[in-house]
Design an enzyme around this catalytic site. Sequence first.
Site, PDB file in Angstrom:
ATOM      1  N   VAL A   1       7.165   2.274   8.275  1.00 37.73           N
ATOM      2  CA  VAL A   1       8.426   3.020   8.209  1.00 37.73           C
ATOM      3  C   VAL A   1       9.490   2.376   7.307  1.00 37.73           C
ATOM      4  O   VAL A   1      10.159   3.075   6.535  1.00 37.73           O
ATOM      5  CB  VAL A   1       8.961   3.344   9.624  1.00 37.73           C
ATOM      6  CG1 VAL A   1       9.258   2.092  10.402  1.00 37.73           C
ATOM      7  CG2 VAL A   1      10.184   4.240   9.552  1.00 37.73           C
TER       8      VAL A   1
ATOM      9  N   SER B   1      19.018  -5.402   5.982  1.00 37.34           N
ATOM     10  CA  SER B   1      19.473  -5.047   7.328  1.00 37.34           C
ATOM     11  C   SER B   1      19.910  -3.599   7.395  1.00 37.34           C
ATOM     12  O   SER B   1      20.400  -3.043   6.418  1.00 37.34           O
ATOM     13  CB  SER B   1      20.624  -5.938   7.772  1.00 37.34           C
ATOM     14  OG  SER B   1      21.076  -5.532   9.058  1.00 37.34           O
ATOM     15  N   GLY B   2      19.727  -3.045   8.569  1.00 38.18           N
ATOM     16  CA  GLY B   2      20.196  -1.678   8.809  1.00 38.18           C
ATOM     17  C   GLY B   2      19.140  -0.825   9.468  1.00 38.18           C
ATOM     18  O   GLY B   2      19.343   0.373   9.679  1.00 38.18           O
TER      19      GLY B   2
ATOM     20  N   LYS C   1      20.068 -13.623   5.922  1.00 39.49           N
ATOM     21  CA  LYS C   1      19.642 -12.542   6.826  1.00 39.49           C
ATOM     22  C   LYS C   1      19.359 -13.102   8.221  1.00 39.49           C
ATOM     23  O   LYS C   1      19.675 -12.479   9.234  1.00 39.49           O
ATOM     24  CB  LYS C   1      18.397 -11.840   6.269  1.00 39.49           C
ATOM     25  CG  LYS C   1      17.763 -10.808   7.220  1.00 39.49           C
ATOM     26  CD  LYS C   1      18.769  -9.731   7.634  1.00 39.49           C
ATOM     27  CE  LYS C   1      18.224  -8.519   8.354  1.00 39.49           C
ATOM     28  NZ  LYS C   1      17.395  -8.680   9.500  1.00 39.49           N
TER      29      LYS C   1
ATOM     30  N   HIS D   1      22.572 -13.595   9.863  1.00 39.18           N
ATOM     31  CA  HIS D   1      23.043 -12.253  10.238  1.00 39.18           C
ATOM     32  C   HIS D   1      22.474 -11.877  11.606  1.00 39.18           C
ATOM     33  O   HIS D   1      23.167 -11.398  12.491  1.00 39.18           O
ATOM     34  CB  HIS D   1      22.626 -11.219   9.182  1.00 39.18           C
ATOM     35  CG  HIS D   1      22.728  -9.794   9.644  1.00 39.18           C
ATOM     36  ND1 HIS D   1      21.790  -9.212  10.475  1.00 39.18           N
ATOM     37  CD2 HIS D   1      23.667  -8.848   9.430  1.00 39.18           C
ATOM     38  CE1 HIS D   1      22.157  -7.969  10.751  1.00 39.18           C
ATOM     39  NE2 HIS D   1      23.293  -7.722  10.119  1.00 39.18           N
ATOM     40  N   ASN D   2      21.179 -12.101  11.771  1.00 38.00           N
ATOM     41  CA  ASN D   2      20.544 -11.726  13.036  1.00 38.00           C
ATOM     42  C   ASN D   2      21.035 -12.595  14.192  1.00 38.00           C
ATOM     43  O   ASN D   2      21.193 -12.104  15.308  1.00 38.00           O
ATOM     44  CB  ASN D   2      19.025 -11.775  12.911  1.00 38.00           C
ATOM     45  CG  ASN D   2      18.478 -10.532  12.230  1.00 38.00           C
ATOM     46  OD1 ASN D   2      19.150  -9.929  11.391  1.00 38.00           O
ATOM     47  ND2 ASN D   2      17.277 -10.137  12.581  1.00 38.00           N
TER      48      ASN D   2
ATOM     49  N   GLU E   1      24.163 -11.167  15.084  1.00 38.84           N
ATOM     50  CA  GLU E   1      23.850  -9.893  15.753  1.00 38.84           C
ATOM     51  C   GLU E   1      23.561 -10.138  17.245  1.00 38.84           C
ATOM     52  O   GLU E   1      24.085  -9.442  18.121  1.00 38.84           O
ATOM     53  CB  GLU E   1      22.650  -9.254  15.051  1.00 38.84           C
ATOM     54  CG  GLU E   1      22.019  -8.044  15.726  1.00 38.84           C
ATOM     55  CD  GLU E   1      20.742  -7.585  14.985  1.00 38.84           C
ATOM     56  OE1 GLU E   1      20.776  -7.418  13.747  1.00 38.84           O
ATOM     57  OE2 GLU E   1      19.693  -7.413  15.654  1.00 38.84           O
TER      58      GLU E   1
HETATM   59  C1  6PG Z   1      18.574  -5.526  11.062  1.00 38.23           C
HETATM   60  C2  6PG Z   1      17.994  -5.952  12.381  1.00 38.23           C
HETATM   61  C3  6PG Z   1      16.492  -5.900  12.307  1.00 38.23           C
HETATM   62  C4  6PG Z   1      15.834  -5.885  13.654  1.00 38.23           C
HETATM   63  C5  6PG Z   1      15.941  -7.186  14.385  1.00 38.23           C
HETATM   64  C6  6PG Z   1      15.829  -7.006  15.877  1.00 38.23           C
HETATM   65  O1  6PG Z   1      19.330  -6.334  10.533  1.00 38.23           O
HETATM   66  O2  6PG Z   1      18.292  -4.437  10.618  1.00 38.23           O
HETATM   67  O3  6PG Z   1      18.432  -7.229  12.680  1.00 38.23           O
HETATM   68  O4  6PG Z   1      16.076  -6.936  11.490  1.00 38.23           O
HETATM   69  O5  6PG Z   1      16.319  -4.831  14.400  1.00 38.23           O
HETATM   70  O6  6PG Z   1      14.898  -7.988  13.926  1.00 38.23           O
HETATM   71  O7  6PG Z   1      15.650  -8.248  16.405  1.00 38.23           O
HETATM   72  P1  6PG Z   1      15.073  -8.527  17.817  1.00 38.23           P
HETATM   73  O8  6PG Z   1      13.860  -7.695  18.031  1.00 38.23           O
HETATM   74  O9  6PG Z   1      14.781  -9.982  17.780  1.00 38.23           O
HETATM   75  O10 6PG Z   1      16.174  -8.159  18.782  1.00 38.23           O
END
Ligand code: 6PG
Length: 477
Positions: A12, A128-129, A183, A186-187, A190
């Site tokens: 995807v 990301s996104g 990145k 970023h996570n 997040e």
């Molecule tokens: C992004 C998200 C993407 C993903 C994460 C989820 O920036 O688009 O961060 O990379 O949704 O990897 O992380 P977990 O499964 O560890 O919560």
Amino acid sequence: GTAQIGVTGLAVMGRNLARNFARNGLTVAVHNRTYGRTESLVEEFGGEGAFIAAKSAEEFVASLERPRRLVVMVQAGAATDAVIEEFVPLLEPGDVIIDGGNAHFADTRRRESELRKHWIHFVGVGISGGEEGALRGPSIMPGGPAESYKSLGPLLERIAAKAPDGTPCVSHVGPDGAGHFVKMVHNGIEYADMQLIAEAYHLLRDVAGYSPAKIAETFRGWNAGRLDSYLMEITAEVLAHTDAATGKPFVDVVADRAEQKGTGRWTVQTALDLGVPVSGIAEAVFARSLSGHPALRETAAHLPGPGAEPLDEAAAARFAERVEQALYASKIVSYTQGFHQIRAGGEAYGWKVDLAAVAALWRAGCIIRAAFLDRIRSAYAARPNLVSLLADPGFADEIGAAQGGWRDVVAEAARRGVPTPGFSAALAYYDALRAPRLPAALTQGQRDYFGAHTYRRTDREGSFHTLWGGDRTEVAG
Ligand code: 6PG
């Protein structure tokens, strides 16, 4: 070949990225290990733009204009290495392999240095996104040779999200692993953002006695202010949702065990190695792991807690306001820690990461997108050498104004037995940095006592040791 870009790996994320390139007027070569996926992409979405469906790796490479730019969108890890191995013999010096997966930055550094020997540019790109972002405009964090960015940058700018001021959310972050490093952080941020919002929810539910619907409404109100962010917005949606099968709030029927794919954990592991205190991010990772130990939780379920009545309506409303302050202050701390880690990573690996540019490319498209990021951008733009976000006068004022409410919330949470690891760790970080003296002096004394590890003094240069087992005179260490 005539394709300006190629995408191999059409799950995807890859499929949506390929469509995004095509929708923006580029000719896109597409390839997948099994041809079926390639075929169905072109069947379903061929009308969106110019695709060249390649049946084999050779055909794929032949369809690309030179220097070839091929985006690899396969699972991070062994699959990425396998694809690189397959393509390298088919490529020529100057060609560019772009890894758009969630790779560990150390792998990206290794791959970049190996491919450099073949004169192939390896560009590790953080994207990301999620799926929607890949299709409609992600935030893009490319690392790798600056030279390759010259030809790649304009293509990425076309597909990237646009910040409110119209700037594309992409810029060259730095050499080799810099993009994937950013990145990764970023996570980590997040995870911290999500944990802090979860704590706010928990407090509003258990201390203020609010229903999920009422919390959704409260969060919508906050989302109209300084906490305006994508995560705040979707949290309100999730909280307002009712489970069709039971008629209960959706959040009450979901198993309370949080999962993770690993990028938050990498952030903390890396921070430990770099010696950067990312306590807020670490607590967010640990909170997920704690939730995922049902047996452990079961054995503790009968341990005593404080037990307290919910607040009355007026007190609940006042408390909710303070939770907003705690959330905002803790958010400032997580970003402070995350940006510190990026700076430290840059120093350790020899990247010159422009922190204002990083904040700028997180303004739209990515999961942590928020109005707040433009403020961080301007803080670093005004003072590129800002040691910490807390040193920015604007953020310093705001966190100072929020600290009273923040303390009340953490204290009330402790009194009532509601866990707030994120809020508490953030407050401890704030207070530790503020402290004129830390008990680290005592730690040094202990180390010197049991291990002759020596200490420094406040009044003289040099290192010293006290003869603890003898007459306790001080000697040079
Ligand atoms: C992004 C998200 C993407 C993903 C994460 C989820 O920036 O688009 O961060 O990379 O949704 O990897 O992380 P977990 O499964 O560890 O919560």
